[in-house]
Design an enzyme around this catalytic site. Structure first.
Site, PDB file in Angstrom:
ATOM      1  N   ASN A   1       0.834  -1.194   0.000  1.00 34.49           N
ATOM      2  CA  ASN A   1       0.000   0.000   0.000  1.00 34.49           C
ATOM      3  C   ASN A   1       0.874   1.251   0.000  1.00 34.49           C
ATOM      4  OD1 ASN A   1       0.543  -0.863   2.768  1.00 34.49           O
ATOM      5  ND2 ASN A   1      -0.932   0.663   3.470  1.00 34.49           N
TER       6      ASN A   1
ATOM      7  N   GLU B   1       0.216   5.225   0.695  1.00 36.41           N
ATOM      8  CA  GLU B   1      -0.698   6.289   1.103  1.00 36.41           C
ATOM      9  C   GLU B   1      -0.231   7.627   0.541  1.00 36.41           C
ATOM     10  OE1 GLU B   1      -2.162   4.251   5.266  1.00 36.41           O
ATOM     11  OE2 GLU B   1      -0.927   6.055   5.367  1.00 36.41           O
TER      12      GLU B   1
ATOM     13  N   CYS C   1      -3.873   0.519  -2.795  1.00 35.24           N
ATOM     14  CA  CYS C   1      -3.841  -0.693  -1.975  1.00 35.24           C
ATOM     15  C   CYS C   1      -2.754  -1.649  -2.473  1.00 35.24           C
ATOM     16  CB  CYS C   1      -5.182  -1.403  -2.035  1.00 35.24           C
ATOM     17  SG  CYS C   1      -6.545  -0.473  -1.312  1.00 35.24           S
TER      18      CYS C   1
ATOM     19  N   GLU D   1      -2.987  -4.870  -3.041  1.00 38.43           N
ATOM     20  CA  GLU D   1      -3.492  -5.752  -4.088  1.00 38.43           C
ATOM     21  C   GLU D   1      -3.499  -5.049  -5.443  1.00 38.43           C
ATOM     22  OE1 GLU D   1      -5.727  -6.664  -0.213  1.00 38.43           O
ATOM     23  OE2 GLU D   1      -5.002  -4.905  -1.260  1.00 38.43           O
TER      24      GLU D   1
ATOM     25  N   CYS E   1     -10.023  -4.838   0.498  1.00 38.62           N
ATOM     26  CA  CYS E   1     -11.161  -3.918   0.521  1.00 38.62           C
ATOM     27  C   CYS E   1     -12.100  -4.263  -0.637  1.00 38.62           C
ATOM     28  CB  CYS E   1     -10.670  -2.471   0.410  1.00 38.62           C
ATOM     29  SG  CYS E   1     -10.059  -2.021  -1.235  1.00 38.62           S
TER      30      CYS E   1
ATOM     31  N   CYS F   1     -10.621  -3.678  -4.172  1.00 44.17           N
ATOM     32  CA  CYS F   1      -9.616  -4.675  -4.556  1.00 44.17           C
ATOM     33  C   CYS F   1     -10.249  -6.035  -4.820  1.00 44.17           C
ATOM     34  CB  CYS F   1      -8.524  -4.767  -3.497  1.00 44.17           C
ATOM     35  SG  CYS F   1      -7.410  -3.329  -3.575  1.00 44.17           S
TER      36      CYS F   1
END
Length: 131
Positions: free
Chosen positions: A40, A42, A51, A53, A84, A87
């Site tokens: 990930n 940010e 993310c 994935e 999430c 994803c």
């Protein structure tokens, strides 16, 4: 699958998570055996990050692959953390419904599921067929 979890754990350490402090790593194996990993990333305009994935999928697509055969996701959480919703849909784009997904925690807990169970009723290309 141990090699995928190891790849996800290794890339997790590179995550850029200064806002949440929640580092996630993901690795996937393609149908031809190649492994792609992502973490990930940010952004100060939280939650406008990427993310783990999605990062792994982007690396796979950039390399010219399209078929996911297995997935592993790892995070430092009390129990294995699932992808999430976004994803889950991204995984469903490149993986068959029965593709195995192993979720892991850095403490060694594991949970196994499949793409179908992560996203029942997934939106698919067939939904866009003109009639």
């Amino acid at each position: 699958m141990d090699d995928l979890i190891a790849a996800a754990a290794a890339v997790r350490l590179n995550a850029h998570a200064p806002y949440s402090g929640f580092k996630v790593g993901a690795a996937l194996r393609t149908a031809d055996g190649r492994v792609f990993a992502g973490c990930n990333v940010e952004n100060v305009a939280y939650p406008e990050g990427t993310c783990a994935e999605a990062g792994a999928i982007a690396a796979m697509v950039a390399a010219g692959a399209r078929d996911i055969a297995e997935v592993a996701v790892i995070a430092d959480s009390p129990s294995p953390v699932p992808p999430c919703g976004g994803c889950r849909q991204k995984l469903a784009e490149f993986a068959a419904p029965d593709v195995r997904v192993v979720l892991a925690s850095v403490s060694g807990q594991r949970s196994e599921t499949c793409v179908r169970d992560l996203l029942p009723g997934a939106f698919a290309a067939g939904h866009m067929d003109a009639r």
